[in-house]
Design an enzyme around this catalytic site. Structure first.
Site, short mmCIF file in Angstrom:
data_model
loop_
_atom_site.label_atom_id
_atom_site.label_comp_id
_atom_site.label_asym_id
_atom_site.label_seq_id
_atom_site.Cartn_x
_atom_site.Cartn_y
_atom_site.Cartn_z
N ASP A 310 20.03 -29.98 43.04
CA ASP A 310 19.43 -29.26 41.91
C ASP A 310 20.51 -28.93 40.88
OD1 ASP A 310 17.72 -27.83 40.35
OD2 ASP A 310 17.37 -26.21 41.79
N LYS A 312 20.78 -29.52 37.62
CA LYS A 312 20.33 -29.10 36.28
C LYS A 312 21.29 -29.57 35.19
CE LYS A 312 17.61 -25.15 37.88
NZ LYS A 312 18.02 -24.95 39.27
N ASP A 315 23.93 -31.92 29.47
CA ASP A 315 24.88 -32.28 28.41
C ASP A 315 24.47 -33.60 27.75
OD1 ASP A 315 27.31 -32.31 26.88
OD2 ASP A 315 28.22 -31.09 28.45
O1 LIG Z 1 12.60 -22.75 37.81
C1 LIG Z 1 13.34 -22.82 38.80
C2 LIG Z 1 14.12 -23.92 39.07
C3 LIG Z 1 14.85 -23.96 40.21
N1 LIG Z 1 14.88 -22.93 41.05
C4 LIG Z 1 15.69 -23.06 42.29
O2 LIG Z 1 14.82 -22.98 43.41
C5 LIG Z 1 15.40 -22.19 44.43
C6 LIG Z 1 14.51 -20.98 44.67
O3 LIG Z 1 15.10 -20.13 45.62
P1 LIG Z 1 14.37 -18.82 46.19
O4 LIG Z 1 15.37 -18.28 47.16
O5 LIG Z 1 13.11 -19.30 46.85
O6 LIG Z 1 14.12 -17.89 45.06
C7 LIG Z 1 16.80 -21.86 43.97
O7 LIG Z 1 17.66 -22.83 44.50
C8 LIG Z 1 16.75 -22.02 42.46
O8 LIG Z 1 17.99 -22.46 41.93
C9 LIG Z 1 14.13 -21.82 40.80
O9 LIG Z 1 14.09 -20.85 41.54
N2 LIG Z 1 13.36 -21.80 39.67
#
Ligand SMILES: O=c1ccn([C@@H]2O[C@H](COP(=O)(O)O)[C@@H](O)[C@H]2O)c(=O)[nH]1
Length: 478
Positions: A310, A312, A315
């Protein structure tokens, strides 16, 4: 108005431009007809609409509803509609994500026949996009009318879809008339003619393709199974993921945001049988090394899940290429999918192309975010969906909070911000339940982080999330 006068008037208002112009299909043309300027000449605009109306009425029976292809043809369709008291419907380029979320605005019923009105056609791509959305809303299209047929394959392409093209004037007639009127000199005429000769058929971009031989329109089925979606997927990893979900009966992805590599690996091995995807943030792992990746890949193949970094990326294309392929992490070597933001514009995707061509990896566009006050909303979200559609070979899906009408079935929709018993955290995270996002909001994969890895029994908690998300998926099929 006769054709000679029409051409004179178009020339007078500078609607006929000579030079080098990039068309929607991507080809460069020495002649460009810009009918947008007709909005500043209302009498001419209404005369054009009348000529188009008469053309259809002579050749076919006039359908009872008109629909302009956005945006240039909207005033033409409106003029036609008002002059003949013919109702109009309007196609939104992107469905809004509030209110009724309709793609087609106006009053109509399934089975109504609609005349599609366009300013001009080259490949027919824009017309097909509009026809596709009208069909998806249950409307029938048999006839398309344009002011100008550029004679570059649209007539044949539309015919393949059962659509009859009516044009007031063809490119040959326009050039002929301009020449007779002394408005085209010899060298320009030669350039235009050789361009037309070389571009008799312009390919319809993939994003506008409709199934050949226009299907009898019927209201779209709301949800397809993951097996069916695997066949529609345009990115190989999307197809693989749909198949894994169907085989393992799980649409659970776990976000393992732990900071020691052994903790991540232990959890991956313990919950691997329950998940379709394991999501990482490798830059938070204190003791990251290549051995970690090697072991994670082995666990992923043992349990048949995909690895999602993830990262993201956000750039310019050149920089993200290095970030993806080089540095400490060499993400392109092991991640089946990665996330990207669209703030830098669509060219960011070019930074991934070389690698993706070799591995078949998928890009996930952040169309919406789960955090409070996120700016990924409204028009930004629409633009991300459009970016995905224009690059559907590389883009496997979206990170989003809901399924919007414009998100087609070839994409996987993945939703973070999931917990059973919490509404959010102290840093802006907002949570929904698996049932809400999969059944009510129509997304495909739930992404659960702390709800699982912070639980004292992560495996049994993962099973609960898996069962809830799968039950929501199954119940939405009925
Ligand atoms: O919009 C977003 C995009 C990515 N995330 C990612 O998902 C997990 C959520 O973790 P929790 O512990 O369930 O809150 C985390 O890795 C974020 O970077 C997001 O939450 N929202």
């Amino acid at each position: 108005m006769d054709l000679n006068t029409l051409v004179s008037r178009l020339h007078e208002i500078n609607a006929v431009k000579l030079g080098q112009f990039k068309l929607k299909s991507g080809i460069m043309s020495p002649i460009y007809i810009d009918l947008r300027v007709t909005v500043s000449s209302p009498v001419l605009l209404s005369q054009i609409a009348e000529m188009m109306y008469q053309k259809v009425s002579q050749d076919s029976s006039m359908p009872p509803i008109v629909c302009g292809v956005p945006y240039t043809a909207l005033p033409i369709a409106t003029a036609m509609s008002i002059a003949h008291d013919t109702p109009m419907v309007m196609r939104r380029k992107e469905a809004k994500n509030y209110g009724t979320a309709q793609l087609i605005e106006g009053r109509y019923k399934a089975g109504d026949n609609v005349l599609v009105v366009e300013d001009l056609v080259t490949s027919g791509a824009s017309v097909l996009e509009t026809v596709r959305d009208l069909n998806a809303s249950g409307l029938v299209v048999t006839d398309v009318v344009v002011l100008l047929d550029r004679q570059q394959g649209a007539r044949q392409e539309l015919a393949k879809h059962g659509l009859k093209l009516h044009s007031v004037i063809t490119m040959e007639e326009l050039i002929d008339t301009l020449t007779k009127q002394g408005k085209l000199d010899e060298p320009t005429l030669a350039l235009v003619n050789s361009f037309l000769e070389a571009n008799r058929a312009v390919t319809v971009p993939a994003a506008s393709q409709m199934p050949a031989a226009a299907p009898a329109p019927k209201p779209a089925k709301k949800y397809l199974t993951y097996e069916e979606r695997a066949k529609l997927a345009t990115n190989p990893t999307a197809s693989k993921l749909f198949n894994i979900m169907a085989t393992k009966k799980t649409n659970l992805a776990v976000a393992v945001d732990l900071t020691r590599k052994q903790e991540v690996l232990n959890l991956a091995d313990s919950i691997g049988s329950e998940i379709c995807v394991l999501k990482t943030h490798v830059d938070i792992i204190d003791d990251y090394d290549q051995d970690f990746v090697h072991q994670l890949e082995q666990i992923a193949s043992k349990h048949n899940f995909l690895i999602f970094e993830d990262r993201k990326f956000a750039d310019i294309g050149n920089t993200v290429k290095y970030q993806f392929e080089s540095g400490v992490y060499h993400i392109s070597k092991w991640a089946h999918m990665v996330t990207i933001h669209g703030v830098a514009g669509p060219a960011i995707i070019d930074g991934f192309r070389d690698s993706i061509k070799q591995t078949g990896a998928g890009l996930l566009l952040l169309a919406q975010m789960s955090s409070k006050g996120s700016l990924c909303v409204g028009e930004y979200t629409n633009q991300m969906i459009e970016m995905g559609k224009q690059n559907s070979d590389a883009v496997m899906g979206f990170i989003c909070q809901e399924r919007l009408e414009s998100m087609s079935d070839n994409f996987v929709l993945m939703t973070p911000g999931i917990q059973f018993n919490s509404k959010g955290d102290s840093m802006g995270q907002q949570y929904n339940t698996p049932d809400y996002v999969v059944k009510e909001k129509g997304t495909d994969v739930i992404i659960v982080g702390r709800g699982i890895y912070q639980n004292s029994e992560p495996k049994s908690e993962a099973i609960k999330y898996k069962q809830a998300a799968w039950a929501a998926y199954e119940s939405r099929l009925n």
